[in-house]
Design a protein around this motif. Structure first.
Motif, mmCIF file in Angstrom:
data_model
loop_
_atom_site.group_PDB
_atom_site.id
_atom_site.type_symbol
_atom_site.label_atom_id
_atom_site.label_comp_id
_atom_site.label_asym_id
_atom_site.label_seq_id
_atom_site.Cartn_x
_atom_site.Cartn_y
_atom_site.Cartn_z
ATOM 1 N N GLU A 3 0.810 -1.214 0.000
ATOM 2 C CA GLU A 3 0.000 0.000 0.000
ATOM 3 C C GLU A 3 0.848 1.271 0.000
ATOM 4 O O GLU A 3 0.561 2.225 -0.730
ATOM 5 N N ARG B 60 -4.566 6.343 -10.738
ATOM 6 C CA ARG B 60 -5.510 5.902 -9.706
ATOM 7 C C ARG B 60 -5.138 4.527 -9.196
ATOM 8 O O ARG B 60 -4.543 3.713 -9.911
ATOM 9 N N THR C 215 -6.037 0.817 -8.231
ATOM 10 C CA THR C 215 -7.018 -0.186 -8.617
ATOM 11 C C THR C 215 -7.545 -0.899 -7.370
ATOM 12 O O THR C 215 -6.963 -0.805 -6.292
ATOM 13 N N ARG C 216 -8.633 -1.629 -7.520
ATOM 14 C CA ARG C 216 -9.169 -2.392 -6.383
ATOM 15 C C ARG C 216 -8.139 -3.400 -5.873
ATOM 16 O O ARG C 216 -8.075 -3.693 -4.680
ATOM 17 N N LYS C 217 -7.346 -3.910 -6.771
ATOM 18 C CA LYS C 217 -6.341 -4.907 -6.404
ATOM 19 C C LYS C 217 -5.145 -4.296 -5.677
ATOM 20 O O LYS C 217 -4.370 -4.998 -5.044
ATOM 21 N N GLY C 218 -5.003 -2.974 -5.787
ATOM 22 C CA GLY C 218 -3.939 -2.291 -5.084
ATOM 23 C C GLY C 218 -2.833 -1.753 -5.952
ATOM 24 O O GLY C 218 -1.884 -1.149 -5.451
ATOM 25 N N ASN D 79 -7.317 -5.160 -15.087
ATOM 26 C CA ASN D 79 -7.144 -3.719 -15.307
ATOM 27 C C ASN D 79 -6.485 -3.395 -16.650
ATOM 28 O O ASN D 79 -5.587 -2.543 -16.734
#
Length: 349
Positions: A29, A47, A49-52, A233
């Motif tokens: 993160e 940005r 992504t949901r996956k990080g 993605n």
């Protein structure tokens, strides 16, 4: 031939900063947020992504269907606590291809689930040569090595009182050093050097006011070391994806640390022939010092992208890196040649 010195200086500085942000697979993160912010500082839409990971739009006509996706990864090798032993020390399991043979005696940081960080060293069990007569003959494995904490612990209970538990992340010290002769030495150049190169490309696009002929995206993934980083993605407009990862340097291969490597085939099979030949022609045209190689034990983000069912042409390039998955070494000339090839292939074709 363009003078890319300022961009090479920039990407080396960015790489050095990123190398010092711990990011073993599963604990990315902080590094991903830094990468997002660095692309944003350059003026690009970046940005999480949901996956990080980080998806960056570098510009171009996104409504057309000939876009290019450039993939690099910021997750690295590392460890995870598999057992708090009776003596208070830690047995680890590897994250990715971390090898205990070249991790021995390295300083580590144990990150607890509450965010507390405890320091230690990864050592052979019974590591004193003056005590252990089997020291030289012991095979280094994740069971014969352990983390010795820099805390006054003598039992499992002592260590657990520190908040350390099974599943905690263990980060190995990268030991970054940039030499006066241009060599870049560190753990985890795979693949933070390539993230730095893509930041250099972004700065070049901005500073030189490049109008892109096709849409170009960068995807900085966070699960490459475990095989599925590039599995999602992919923007709809992309028809081609190139993994910008490390180029292998070793016996039987042509590439050096001062070159950009173009991979024709790895353990996942051949890369798209039109892409490989196009990269070679772009290298020749731009004056990039390059080598073409076959990697015997290698997999890339772009193979995960294809494995997820995406219909894309694919390629793999990277600055030459010696001692892969160990204490790695590259050179600023290799990084510059990779940037030069990317400019010629992605921006000028």
């Amino acid at each position: 031939m363009k003078d890319l010195t300022q961009y090479t200086d920039f990407l080396v500085r960015e790489t050095e900063t990123l190398l010092n942000i711990d990011s073993p697979t599963g604990y990315t993160e902080n590094a991903a947020a830094w990468v997002r912010d660095e692309f944003a500082k350059l003026g690009f839409d970046a940005r999480l992504t949901r996956k990080g990971g980080v998806l960056v739009f570098l510009g171009g006509p996104a409504e057309e269907d000939n876009g290019l996706l450039l993939e690099a990864h910021t997750d690295t090798l590392g460890g995870m606590v598999a057992e708090v032993k009776g003596n208070g020390r830690l047995r680890l399991t590897n994250l990715g291809g971390m090898n205990p043979n070249n991790a021995e005696t390295e300083n580590v940081r144990v990150v607890t689930k509450s965010g507390k960080i405890c320091e230690g060293t990864f050592q052979l069990c019974n590591a004193s040569l003056h005590v252990n007569k089997e020291y030289n003959d012991t095979k280094r494995t994740w069971d014969t090595c352990e983390v010795v904490l820099d805390e006054n612990v003598k039992s499992k209970e002592d260590t657990e009182k520190l908040g350390i538990a099974v599943g905690d992340i263990v980060c190995f010290e990268p030991n970054v050093r940039i030499t006066d002769t241009g060599y870049i030495k560190s753990r985890f150049l795979d693949d933070k050097l390539s993230v730095g190169i893509l930041l250099g490309l972004a700065k070049y696009i901005r500073d030189e006011k490049i109008t892109l002929k096709r849409a170009i995206y960068a995807h900085i993934t966070v699960y490459e070391e475990v095989g599925h980083g590039g599995a999602g993605n992919v923007p709809d407009c992309c028809a081609e994806a190139i993994s910008v990862d490390m180029g292998c340097v070793g016996e039987g291969l042509q590439c050096t640390e001062r070159q950009v490597s173009i991979c024709a085939k790895d353990s996942g099979g051949p890369y798209s022939y039109p892409v490989v030949t196009g990269l070679i022609e772009a290298a020749k045209k731009s004056g990039a010092d390059y080598a073409v190689d076959i990697y015997p034990s290698y997999g890339s983000d772009v193979e995960a992208t294809l494995g997820a069912g995406n219909d894309l042409r694919h390629g793999l390039i990277g600055a030459g890196v010696y001692a892969s998955h160990g204490y790695e070494r590259s050179h600023r000339r290799g990084a510059e040649n990779t940037l030069r090839l990317l400019i010629a292939y992605a921006l000028e074709n």
